[in-house]
Write an enzyme that holds these catalytic residues in place. Sequence first.
Site, PDB file in Angstrom:
ATOM      1  N   LYS A 129      -4.751 -18.948  48.212  1.00  0.00           N
ATOM      2  CA  LYS A 129      -5.510 -18.876  49.456  1.00  0.00           C
ATOM      3  C   LYS A 129      -6.912 -18.337  49.196  1.00  0.00           C
ATOM      4  CE  LYS A 129      -3.103 -17.705  53.054  1.00  0.00           C
ATOM      5  NZ  LYS A 129      -2.229 -16.697  53.651  1.00  0.00           N
ATOM      6  N   ARG A 187      -4.019 -10.987  54.997  1.00  0.00           N
ATOM      7  CA  ARG A 187      -2.968 -11.954  54.662  1.00  0.00           C
ATOM      8  C   ARG A 187      -2.654 -11.937  53.186  1.00  0.00           C
ATOM      9  NH1 ARG A 187      -3.542 -17.279  57.731  1.00  0.00           N
ATOM     10  NH2 ARG A 187      -4.422 -16.657  59.705  1.00  0.00           N
ATOM     11  N   GLY A 201       5.522 -18.618  54.650  1.00  0.00           N
ATOM     12  CA  GLY A 201       6.341 -17.746  55.490  1.00  0.00           C
ATOM     13  C   GLY A 201       7.076 -16.641  54.757  1.00  0.00           C
ATOM     14  N   MET A 257       5.766 -14.119  52.947  1.00  0.00           N
ATOM     15  CA  MET A 257       5.142 -12.806  52.995  1.00  0.00           C
ATOM     16  C   MET A 257       4.374 -12.629  54.301  1.00  0.00           C
ATOM     17  SD  MET A 257       4.182 -12.164  49.091  1.00  0.00           S
ATOM     18  CE  MET A 257       3.435 -13.739  48.900  1.00  0.00           C
ATOM     19  N   ARG A 275      -4.976 -25.919  51.398  1.00  0.00           N
ATOM     20  CA  ARG A 275      -4.166 -25.900  50.178  1.00  0.00           C
ATOM     21  C   ARG A 275      -3.564 -27.280  49.997  1.00  0.00           C
ATOM     22  NH1 ARG A 275       0.382 -21.896  52.770  1.00  0.00           N
ATOM     23  NH2 ARG A 275       1.074 -23.282  54.406  1.00  0.00           N
ATOM     24  N   HIS A 329       8.717 -23.233  60.773  1.00  0.00           N
ATOM     25  CA  HIS A 329       9.297 -22.672  59.556  1.00  0.00           C
ATOM     26  C   HIS A 329      10.413 -23.559  59.017  1.00  0.00           C
ATOM     27  CE1 HIS A 329      12.172 -20.084  57.368  1.00  0.00           C
ATOM     28  NE2 HIS A 329      11.077 -19.606  56.835  1.00  0.00           N
ATOM     29  N   ARG A 381      32.554 -35.238  27.138  1.00  0.00           N
ATOM     30  CA  ARG A 381      33.493 -34.132  26.887  1.00  0.00           C
ATOM     31  C   ARG A 381      34.908 -34.702  26.990  1.00  0.00           C
ATOM     32  NH1 ARG A 381      29.369 -31.248  30.241  1.00  0.00           N
ATOM     33  NH2 ARG A 381      28.838 -29.280  29.242  1.00  0.00           N
ATOM     34  N   ARG A 431      32.294 -36.127  21.889  1.00  0.00           N
ATOM     35  CA  ARG A 431      32.634 -34.846  21.261  1.00  0.00           C
ATOM     36  C   ARG A 431      34.140 -34.687  21.153  1.00  0.00           C
ATOM     37  NH1 ARG A 431      31.056 -29.498  24.392  1.00  0.00           N
ATOM     38  NH2 ARG A 431      32.875 -30.070  25.613  1.00  0.00           N
ATOM     39  N   SER A 473      23.062 -31.652  18.187  1.00  0.00           N
ATOM     40  CA  SER A 473      22.840 -31.574  19.621  1.00  0.00           C
ATOM     41  C   SER A 473      23.031 -30.120  20.032  1.00  0.00           C
ATOM     42  CB  SER A 473      23.837 -32.476  20.362  1.00  0.00           C
ATOM     43  OG  SER A 473      23.647 -32.337  21.745  1.00  0.00           O
ATOM     44  N   GLY A 519      24.021 -27.249  22.030  1.00  0.00           N
ATOM     45  CA  GLY A 519      24.858 -26.930  23.189  1.00  0.00           C
ATOM     46  C   GLY A 519      24.383 -25.588  23.705  1.00  0.00           C
ATOM     47  N   THR A 520      23.370 -25.645  24.551  1.00  0.00           N
ATOM     48  CA  THR A 520      22.716 -24.390  24.939  1.00  0.00           C
ATOM     49  C   THR A 520      23.527 -23.594  25.953  1.00  0.00           C
ATOM     50  OG1 THR A 520      21.390 -25.791  26.358  1.00  0.00           O
ATOM     51  CG2 THR A 520      20.331 -24.947  24.356  1.00  0.00           C
ATOM     52  N   ASN A 521      24.602 -24.180  26.490  1.00  0.00           N
ATOM     53  CA  ASN A 521      25.474 -23.352  27.340  1.00  0.00           C
ATOM     54  C   ASN A 521      26.155 -22.301  26.471  1.00  0.00           C
ATOM     55  OD1 ASN A 521      24.828 -25.186  29.327  1.00  0.00           O
ATOM     56  ND2 ASN A 521      26.706 -26.378  29.078  1.00  0.00           N
ATOM     57  N   ASP A 522      26.806 -22.787  25.416  1.00  0.00           N
ATOM     58  CA  ASP A 522      27.451 -21.839  24.518  1.00  0.00           C
ATOM     59  C   ASP A 522      26.422 -21.018  23.756  1.00  0.00           C
ATOM     60  OD1 ASP A 522      30.335 -21.717  24.498  1.00  0.00           O
ATOM     61  OD2 ASP A 522      30.277 -23.877  24.138  1.00  0.00           O
ATOM     62  N   CYS A 581      22.229 -30.868  24.922  1.00  0.00           N
ATOM     63  CA  CYS A 581      23.156 -31.383  25.927  1.00  0.00           C
ATOM     64  C   CYS A 581      23.706 -30.285  26.823  1.00  0.00           C
ATOM     65  CB  CYS A 581      24.278 -32.187  25.286  1.00  0.00           C
ATOM     66  SG  CYS A 581      25.320 -31.205  24.214  1.00  0.00           S
ATOM     67  N   TYR A 612      15.661 -35.954  22.096  1.00  0.00           N
ATOM     68  CA  TYR A 612      16.139 -36.320  23.429  1.00  0.00           C
ATOM     69  C   TYR A 612      16.718 -35.126  24.170  1.00  0.00           C
ATOM     70  CZ  TYR A 612      20.927 -36.104  21.657  1.00  0.00           C
ATOM     71  OH  TYR A 612      22.102 -35.668  21.123  1.00  0.00           O
TER      72      TYR A 612
END
Length: 876
Positions: free
Chosen positions: A23, A93, A102, A104, A337, A456, A562, A618, A765, A767-770, A832, A852
């Site tokens: 702003k 503001r 809305g 803040m 904006r 809003h 899986r 897998r 590959s 496995g970013t979860n584990d 993955c 990828y």
Amino acid sequence: MAKKYVYLFSEGNASMRNLLGGKGANLAEMTNLGLPVPQGFTVTTEACTKYYEDGKKISDDIVEEIYKNMAILEQINNKKFGDKKNPLLVSVRSGARVSMPGMMDTILNLGLNDDTVVGLAEATNNERFAYDSYRRFIQMFSDVVMGIDKNKFEAILDAVKEENGAKYDTDLTAENLKEVVKRYKELYKQEMGVEFPQDPKVQLLEAVKAVFRSWDNPRAIVYRRLNDIPSDWGTAVNVQTMVFGNMGNDSGTGVAFTRNPATGEKALFGEFLMNAQGEDVVAGIRTPQPISTLKDIMPEVYNQFTEIANKLENHYRDMQDIEFTIERSKLYMLQTRNGKRTAQAALKVAIDLVNEGLIDEKEAVLRVDPKQLDQLLHPMFDAEALKAAKPIAKGLPASPGAAAGKVYFTADDAVEAAKGRGEKVVLVRMETSPEDIEGMVVAQGILTGRGGMTSHAAVVARGMGTCCVAGCSAALIDENEKVMKIGDVIVKEGDYISIDGSTGNVYLGEIKTVPPSLTGNFATLMGWADRYRKLKVKANADIPRDAKVAVNFGAEGIGLCRTEHMFFAEDRIPAMREMIVSKTEEQRRNALNKLLPMQRSDFEGLFEAMGEHPVTIRLLDPPLHEFLPHEDEDIKALANEMGMAFEDLKATVESLKEFNPMLGFRGCRLAVKYPEIAEMQTRAIIEAAINVSNKLGINIEPQIMIPLIGDIKEMKYVKEIIVKAADEVLKEKNANLKYQVGTMIEVPRAALTADEIAKEAEFFSFGTNDLTQLTFAFSRDDAGKFLESYYDKKIYDFDPFAKLDQNGVGKLVEMGTKLGRQTRPDLSVGICGEHGGDPSSIEFCHKAGLDYVSCSPYRVPIARLAAAQAAIKDEK
Ligand code: PEP
Ligand code: MG
């Protein structure tokens, strides 16, 4: 030189957004462009950060800078702050780097007190206006700065209206408003134990601090987490000379978009209210008039406004969202904006701007928020089902898409129904306020009884991509009784309704929905994205139906199938269980033989759906206990079914129990202990690939992926089993099909020794979860219990399972990629884990040089766009 914490509008420009907030930077830019902007100054985001660093205090030097700039404002306006005759009034503001509509707080008319209100009345010759402004100020200051419930003020206002037979606020006379002010001040004293502050300087500092504090209010925190906004950005504070839209019938205030934010259509779009101030338009209290009618009321102002709107759009080369005020027939710009818009509008605007020559294709690709595409991928009403349905009411089409769900009348009830009971929910409110944000997030759709297209509910729903029908005045909503009446129809809590955010129609009951179409502007922009991205995008899909969805969305392969998901199916789990309870290898092989044809046909389906696109399958990953019941009663039933003794089965279940299944007997460890499982799966994959290759006359090259490898010897051992089994099948069938054996990198040790592992692995590959849970040492299933506290205490800004932790887990990804390619320069590397569909994580993967990303089918378009944006930003 001391650091500068306060900038006059004339000292800034649009490029100073990080320091001045959006702003502040745009007010400065509009000032530079010579537009009619009430002058003011911006207290920087750095001052906000310092405020928090100093233990929520404004340091003396910043206070002094604020006063110094106040003095300059006095000169510019030829008015004096706190002067009885000619008082200067300001608005205060918030304004962060990115707009948080809305979230803040705002305070208007600051500088009024018992004396200056008299001066204002005399100077403007308008007593009614002066007291109207004062009562608004008292309410805003009390609510925003002191936290006094604003409903208490509303109750006083309503009482005075009723006592005087006034229908609208505008019907109140000066005398009435004096009474309101009197009662407001009494309320303030009652609540705070002191008089309402009369010293404007005190008012100002308290207001500035309140804006700083509002950066950390709960709704701002929720909004930040939803929109990936770091907590350390802080907000700036804009102090601006007041202009008044409530000075009479030649004054007013409004909001307008240079294009339609719902459809993207090129036409001025907005609303205004005469004799009203600031928040009246967006608060949804009175229903505003469309901007086009301003042409009839004040033609000159309208012409000037359209000219400025054009100028701003050409200057920023994007659709603008503009706030303005008319004070006694003179136009002032309060804000501009880049306008928030629906995904549909975002695509149209970006493509139109290219056609209009304002931006190029790459810029257009950068203009669409990948996460927003989600809106387009969501269902619409089924045309046939819709034909049979009759709307019971119509509101404003505030945010497109279709939603059907059970009605709830409060945000809390909606959250409980959606999260607690997994229900589809339509949140119905008279009007929404920022406190409703969590209920809005979980809702399928939002219906409000009051408020316009910029209310809003409408703004927030569009931002979230949630379908919304706003201002449905035919709906008589009783939030206390939890019931809505539309004509003769009574809708109670828990009843189904369906709403159409593209037409504004409201229907009773649940209407069937269908998937969206992916042509037109969507296809054009995705085509551009594909032209620039370097990363390939694949999908995580286990069954042919999901694979087809993924291909439809542009997936270039399956990055993760899986296999265990197939074993849970009703017709397979008996054989799976038989395999698990086997005592000898022979028994196990027998059971596996039953599974083989089922797996083979699963894989055939996948290969057929994907054609020559690469498919990565897998081997079995989860701990075996997941396939067995755990309660005695269920164990008994299963033992019966399997013709086993209860004790026997119970003993097996006991033997498979683990203290921490995440770190237990799973992943490649299964194949090390029971090689015959990997053998069977390999056989199923290779046989299926041969069959489908022959059937379709194509060359399928399956990729067999081993989970949870942590050591090169483990890799070598399991790979040998796979190669032996695969070659056996190829020999039997006399086929010469190529296949690859690779691994997931999801154990930190694998990333650290990736150079060794790449000697055997033909692809990686991540496995970013584990990898995330093993790096952080908390499991994804348990983290929910404490992550909230980590957000609250600002230890984490985001969920590391949703957005890649680049500094920690990301280092392992970079290191693993680099080490792996040292050994095998042409090593294909992908990701993955869930992060493969998250835009900021995708940008990271691009920079880390991955080949990828693989994500769930519905996120494929998001990933394509995010990958293109990463490449274009990189180029720049
Ligand atoms: C992973 O760990 O990132 C992964 C994709 O495997 P899963 O989620 O099945 O453990
Ligand atoms: Mg895993």
